[in-house]
Design an enzyme around this catalytic site. Sequence first.
Site, short mmCIF file in Angstrom:
data_model
loop_
_atom_site.label_atom_id
_atom_site.label_comp_id
_atom_site.label_asym_id
_atom_site.label_seq_id
_atom_site.Cartn_x
_atom_site.Cartn_y
_atom_site.Cartn_z
N ASP A 21 2.09 -5.06 8.41
CA ASP A 21 0.89 -4.23 8.36
C ASP A 21 -0.30 -5.19 8.26
O ASP A 21 -0.43 -5.95 7.29
CB ASP A 21 0.96 -3.30 7.14
CG ASP A 21 -0.25 -2.38 7.02
OD1 ASP A 21 -1.29 -2.68 7.63
OD2 ASP A 21 -0.15 -1.38 6.29
N ARG A 30 -12.72 -4.44 -6.75
CA ARG A 30 -12.45 -5.12 -5.48
C ARG A 30 -13.74 -5.40 -4.73
O ARG A 30 -14.60 -4.52 -4.62
CB ARG A 30 -11.59 -4.20 -4.61
CG ARG A 30 -10.22 -4.67 -4.34
CD ARG A 30 -9.39 -3.77 -3.47
NE ARG A 30 -9.99 -2.67 -2.76
CZ ARG A 30 -9.47 -2.08 -1.69
NH1 ARG A 30 -8.34 -2.54 -1.19
NH2 ARG A 30 -10.05 -1.05 -1.13
N TYR A 49 -10.66 0.75 11.05
CA TYR A 49 -11.90 1.09 10.32
C TYR A 49 -12.29 0.10 9.24
O TYR A 49 -13.28 0.30 8.56
CB TYR A 49 -11.82 2.50 9.72
CG TYR A 49 -10.59 2.79 8.88
CD1 TYR A 49 -10.46 2.27 7.60
CD2 TYR A 49 -9.57 3.60 9.37
CE1 TYR A 49 -9.35 2.54 6.84
CE2 TYR A 49 -8.44 3.87 8.61
CZ TYR A 49 -8.33 3.34 7.35
OH TYR A 49 -7.22 3.60 6.58
N LYS A 50 -11.51 -0.97 9.06
CA LYS A 50 -11.85 -1.93 8.01
C LYS A 50 -12.68 -3.06 8.62
O LYS A 50 -13.84 -2.86 8.95
CB LYS A 50 -10.58 -2.44 7.34
CG LYS A 50 -9.80 -1.33 6.61
CD LYS A 50 -8.53 -1.88 6.00
CE LYS A 50 -7.66 -0.80 5.38
NZ LYS A 50 -8.24 -0.20 4.18
N PHE A 67 0.85 -1.20 0.00
CA PHE A 67 0.00 0.00 0.00
C PHE A 67 0.89 1.26 0.00
O PHE A 67 1.88 1.32 0.73
CB PHE A 67 -0.91 -0.01 1.23
CG PHE A 67 -1.96 1.06 1.18
CD1 PHE A 67 -3.08 0.92 0.37
CD2 PHE A 67 -1.82 2.22 1.92
CE1 PHE A 67 -4.04 1.91 0.30
CE2 PHE A 67 -2.79 3.22 1.86
CZ PHE A 67 -3.90 3.08 1.05
#
Length: 430
Positions: A204, A389, A229-230, A135
């Site tokens: 990560d 996605r 938040y995922k 990322f």
Amino acid sequence: MNTAISRDDCLALDQADPLRALRSFFDLPKQSQPTIYLDGNSLGALPKATPTAVAQVITQEWGQDLIQSWNKAGWFNMPQRLGDQLAPLIGAGHGEVVMTDTTSVNLYKVLCAAAELAQQRHPEKRVLLSETSNFPTDLYIAQSVCNQYQLRLVLVDASAVKEALTADVALVMLTHVNYRTGAMYEMAEITELAHRVGALTVWDLAHSAGAVPVDLREANADYAVGCGYKYLNGGPGAPAFVWVNSQVLGTTTQPLSGWWGHVRPFAFDTNYEPQPGIAQYLCGTQSMLALTAMRCGLDIFDHAKTLGGMTAIRKKSLALTDLFMALCASRCAAFGLQNVTPTDPCYRGSHVSLAAANDGYAMMQALIARGVIGDFRRGDAAGEPDLLRFGFTPLYTRFVDVWDAVQQLVEMLQNAEWKRPEFNREQVVT
Ligand SMILES: Cc1ncc(COP(=O)(O)O)c(C=O)c1O
């Protein structure tokens, strides 16, 4: 997977799902056309408990009790308490995790601490190894840490990471589940290979925590960070988390030496002295509203524990992604959409990405207009394809959602709806 599976078969799978009760803990969109939310890998859904809990903090704890709430409501220790609540999901121990700041900021802290330690142990090692398609924030933070510590950032394809673990590697920084493809590393194996050449590992877990089983202690990893938040459903901009192996925790300090990480914050000493434990990774005052929303997300995992916990979550996640991949292979390939996510469950996270040769952005917009929400990630000049996605959060996604989503996708493609001009205007967030 039998691709002749019918919608009724999916309804039966939902009936038999041991986690089915957890969907009722979420406030999912109630628009006139049913929404199928397949973007929990980007922003998790709203837990029903969150609005009341946050309102209580605002009206009572802040509004009435004001400054007393730091003690009375236990505000001050929230980052540690939530860290303890999260710990079992990532194979961490009590007192080893704090929820604080953002993933990017926490990554900066751990990379600096790791770079210091690497310099002490092996000053001749000058490479920070990572993956080309990591990322971007991870790579940007790594670039500045490399500048600061005179390290060289070496990026390789995921398939070349193992052979790139050579004697000159000081640190290896990887995202456990790739944000584009959903491909997952074997954490214990990579960590062991890294340690064999004397390198430290930084993981990560943004696309792992709450979605796939993680065992940081078992893997003997060194440092880890991740998002709230995922899959943890803490809300937009939720506090992130940071974990440091107790073997390396006291060896160096992180660079953001704020007063919340001080051993005696209310002594107001002139000189910085870090707390001995993971609380040294705190910096300044945290948002109690954000931490409260985060707690509501984590509370649902406490319920999940009584229904089989991460083992049941992983089993359902694989069944959902298997179903989606099988349906897409049989129904969407003719439209040029190709699965790029590993079919081998050992190397798959909880989202699936379909490569689109052209018009992927417009295809996703047209699908969203039909009530199926996924997202789009653009490819790059180096040949990475554009991706549609789809994230599968086992806490609230049903098998019938997968079936209906693919049906909508096929109808949208058959009608070439993505060609409409309104779906071809790119917005800021894709
Ligand atoms: C792998 C990974 N790391 C980090 C982040 C984001 O970090 P931050 O919360 O600091 O914006 C993301 C966001 O999607 C991500 O996918």
